[in-house]
Design an enzyme around this catalytic site. Structure first.
Site, PDB file in Angstrom:
ATOM      1  N   SER A  71       6.912   2.398  17.378  1.00  0.00           N
ATOM      2  CA  SER A  71       8.107   3.173  17.650  1.00  0.00           C
ATOM      3  C   SER A  71       8.023   4.029  18.921  1.00  0.00           C
ATOM      4  O   SER A  71       9.038   4.561  19.367  1.00  0.00           O
ATOM      5  CB  SER A  71       8.424   4.075  16.452  1.00  0.00           C
ATOM      6  OG  SER A  71       7.380   5.010  16.215  1.00  0.00           O
ATOM      7  N   LYS A 116       6.938  11.587  23.340  1.00  0.00           N
ATOM      8  CA  LYS A 116       7.882  10.921  22.441  1.00  0.00           C
ATOM      9  C   LYS A 116       8.856  11.938  21.861  1.00  0.00           C
ATOM     10  O   LYS A 116       8.482  13.086  21.571  1.00  0.00           O
ATOM     11  CB  LYS A 116       7.073  10.250  21.324  1.00  0.00           C
ATOM     12  CG  LYS A 116       7.831   9.393  20.343  1.00  0.00           C
ATOM     13  CD  LYS A 116       6.840   8.811  19.346  1.00  0.00           C
ATOM     14  CE  LYS A 116       7.494   7.863  18.350  1.00  0.00           C
ATOM     15  NZ  LYS A 116       6.491   7.322  17.402  1.00  0.00           N
ATOM     16  N   SER A 166       2.367   2.494  15.966  1.00  0.00           N
ATOM     17  CA  SER A 166       3.451   2.935  16.850  1.00  0.00           C
ATOM     18  C   SER A 166       3.013   3.404  18.229  1.00  0.00           C
ATOM     19  O   SER A 166       3.844   3.545  19.122  1.00  0.00           O
ATOM     20  CB  SER A 166       4.267   4.043  16.173  1.00  0.00           C
ATOM     21  OG  SER A 166       5.039   3.507  15.127  1.00  0.00           O
ATOM     22  N   GLY A 192       1.947   5.636  13.059  1.00  0.00           N
ATOM     23  CA  GLY A 192       1.848   5.574  11.604  1.00  0.00           C
ATOM     24  C   GLY A 192       1.622   4.165  11.100  1.00  0.00           C
ATOM     25  O   GLY A 192       1.167   3.965   9.980  1.00  0.00           O
TER      26      GLY A 192
END
Length: 613
Positions: A296, A219, A320, A317
């Site tokens: 995310s 990521k 994600s 978190g």
């Protein structure tokens, strides 16, 4: 005009909210007498069906207007407080919680290190890889670590040849209509250097690990040399990175081939993966390209599901890792808080974020977990963790395991998801597990407290960016940060008092059961609207709902694993979640392996590249 009219309708009750805010300053928070809560078990409440969150989905000119108003004095004093109260974000203000706050969910390891078990990890991995040999008997199967290793060990392909295939695929997938946008930065020379070094090691029979030659991506939240550490923005990472995050360094040392950094929701502030800025664009769900990937860690999940690599690394978190893994029909593991080092990540929310792999299978997740899970002197959390082992992962059944289900909580999702996940529970029971009904107390308080913590910490860290780069941020990020500014220091402390209670409740529950079972996400992946491609979107209702089963793990630090168990009538993946007590990832993997047997057939994604063909 419809979004504008809808927003104007908001402003009428907002004026009333302003009046109520003034009144409540004199009558107490939320206009009610504080409900006193004593420590301990006496007053804890079980889970009741949640009130569905409400806020209109905003995009285009409606979203622009909302962001403008939200960041004015009127918005801060009237509109946002109304929205906060409408969605019960101020619930904790009406509670008098006595427990001391827990600001970091670190839990001391129980017992001593089992060195004999640690030595057996390599043997367990070999058993797991052997168990993958029949994975193609029911048709399509994702290519996993075993498939790559078989090619390398047999000489059918070399890592260098595979790297050339990946480079050609990366060039192709972003020229397609629509572009996949899973990997947002990659470098042909860097990929070939790592692949050629791995090829030489296979030739000389001196490989470094089970990940030698395996394509992986990370990521964009991680620092990875020589890429820009943009974290989903247009303003960060103006220069190429010169130092790897700990996870990137460990993957290099293991011989993995890092094929680039993956797309993400800007600054990790959402759960759809919607990121319309010029560097990122919106990644597409390989199962249905007109649907979101989840966020995310959006690009990480899309890359794995599309076959670009069998392993990706994300951060979690508020779900994600687990939300995008679920929407894209792959496996996602969130380790215990502190289990895998987050050094080299942007510290957006230091008390809720864990690092974890997204993989094609539970076996692959176990391999990556065993490599990455260890203390890091550069990362303050998890320094006293126990040795990561794979104890009993290969047990033939689930006899002796007690699996807890809060059925009211479990069923708070779409009917298709409930039906599929209920069948998965009975499958686990048929393998010898004992399913025990449990009560997860104060889950509405957990929802609010988690949101308070993660948004307060992100707002604190991003305050300089918000002031300096406001107009360079996505509209959704600006809206989210404006909402985050509504939380006070007292809210944050109260939320961490709730964390103490919730962790205590979990200790009681895990004294009775080994795992807690839930669906992964209450719904399948939502559709992408045309306006999202230009302005993005803000859908608070979806964000809150999508995190329903995720927040307990982030808030308290317990580990969670999501595994595909079926598909909706529309062909979108449905995943199942297993959570366990702190540091007990091994039991998650054991249960996860059995869950994989439940899904009798894996459907091939609409976008899939067979790198080994």
């Amino acid at each position: 005009m419809a979004p504008l009219l809808l927003l104007l309708l908001w402003l009428l009750p907002a004026a009333a909210a302003f009046y109520l805010c003034c009144v409540r300053r004199h009558t107490g928070s939320a206009g009610a007498t504080l409900r006193r809560r004593e420590p301990g078990r006496a007053e804890k409440r079980g889970y009741s069906p949640p009130k569905e969150p409400w806020a209109p989905r905003l995009c285009g000119s409606g979203l622009r207007l909302f962001v403008h108003v939200a960041n004015t004095a009127f918005g801060q004093i009237c509109l946002l407080p109304f929205l906060m109260r409408l969605n019960s974000f101020l619930l904790l203000r009406s509670l008098d919680i006595h427990e001391d706050p827990t600001f970091i969910p670190e839990v001391a390891a129980e017992g001593g290190e089992d060195k004999s078990e640690a030595k057996n990890t390599s043997n367990v991995i070999e058993q797991l890889l052997d168990g993958r040999s029949d994975s193609t008997e029911n048709g399509f199967s994702f290519k996993g670590i075993k498939d790559y290793l078989d090619c390398y060990r047999s000489g059918k392909l070399t890592p260098a040849q595979v790297a050339k295939n990946i480079i050609a695929t990366l060039e192709d997938c972003d020229k397609s209509t629509p572009p996949l946008r899973a990997i947002v930065q990659w470098d042909q020379e860097q990929i070939m250097l790592m692949a050629e070094a791995s090829t030489a090691r296979y030739r000389n029979q001196c490989t470094l690990s089970y990940l030698d030659g395996i394509p992986v991506c990370l990521k964009e939240e991680f620092k990875v040399v020589p890429y820009h550490h943009r974290v989903g923005t247009v303003y960060l990472g103006t220069e190429p990175e010169t130092e790897d995050a700990t996870v990137a360094k460990k993957l290099r040392e293991a011989g993995a081939v890092i094929i680039g950094v993956s797309n993400m929701h800007e600054l990790g502030t959402g759960t759809t993966g919607c990121n319309p800025n010029r560097y990122h664009k919106i990644p597409r769900n390989p199962y249905q390209p007109n649907c979101f990937t989840g966020g995310s860690s959006s690009g990480s999940a899309a890359a794995v599901a599309a076959g670009l690599c069998p392993v990706a690394i994300g951060t979690d978190g508020g779900g994600s890792v687990r939300i995008p893994a679920s929407f894209c029909g792959v496996v996602g593991l969130k380790g215990t808080f502190g289990r895998i080092s987050a050094h080299g990540c942007l510290p957006l929310s230091y008390s809720t974020v864990s690092v974890g792999p997204i993989c094609t299978s539970v076996t692959d997740a176990a391999i990556v977990y065993s490599l990455l899970a260890e203390p890091d002197p550069l990362y303050p959390y998890g320094l006293k963790q126990p040795k990561a082992t794979l104890s009993d992962v290969c047990a033939p059944d689930l006899k002796g395991l007690k699996l807890g289900v809060d059925w009211t909580y479990f069923k708070a999702c779409d009917a298709e998801v409930v039906s599929t996940c209920e069948k998965a529970v009975w499958h686990l029971q048929s393998l010898g597990a004992c399913v025990v009904e449990v009560s997860l107390p104060e889950m509405e308080e957990v929802r609010v407290a988690h949101a308070t913590c993660i948004l307060s910490e992100m707002r604190d860290f991003l305050q300089p960016d918000f002031n300096k780069h406001f107009h360079e941020m996505n509209l959704e990020t600006r809206a989210t940060m404006a909402l985050a500014s509504q939380f006070t220091a007292l809210d944050y402390i109260k939320a961490n008092r709730q964390r103490t209670r919730s962790m205590a409740f979990l200790r009681e529950i895990f004294a009775m059961v080994h795992c807690i079972l839930t669906p992964a996400v209450p719904s399948t992946a939502p559709r992408i609207c045309e306006s999202d491609l230009v302005t993005g979107s803000s859908d608070l209702s979806f964000t809150v709902r999508s995190m329903r089963f995720m927040q307990l793990g982030n808030f308290t630090g317990i580990p969670g694993l999501v595994v595909p168990v079926g598909y909706s009538a529309a062909g979108l993946p449905i995943n199942f979640q297993v959570m366990a007590k702190w540091w007990d990832e091994a039991v998650l993997l054991r249960v996860g392996l059995k869950l994989e047997q439940f899904r009798y057939q894996t459907k091939k994604p609409a976008i899939y590249y067979d790198i080994l063909a």
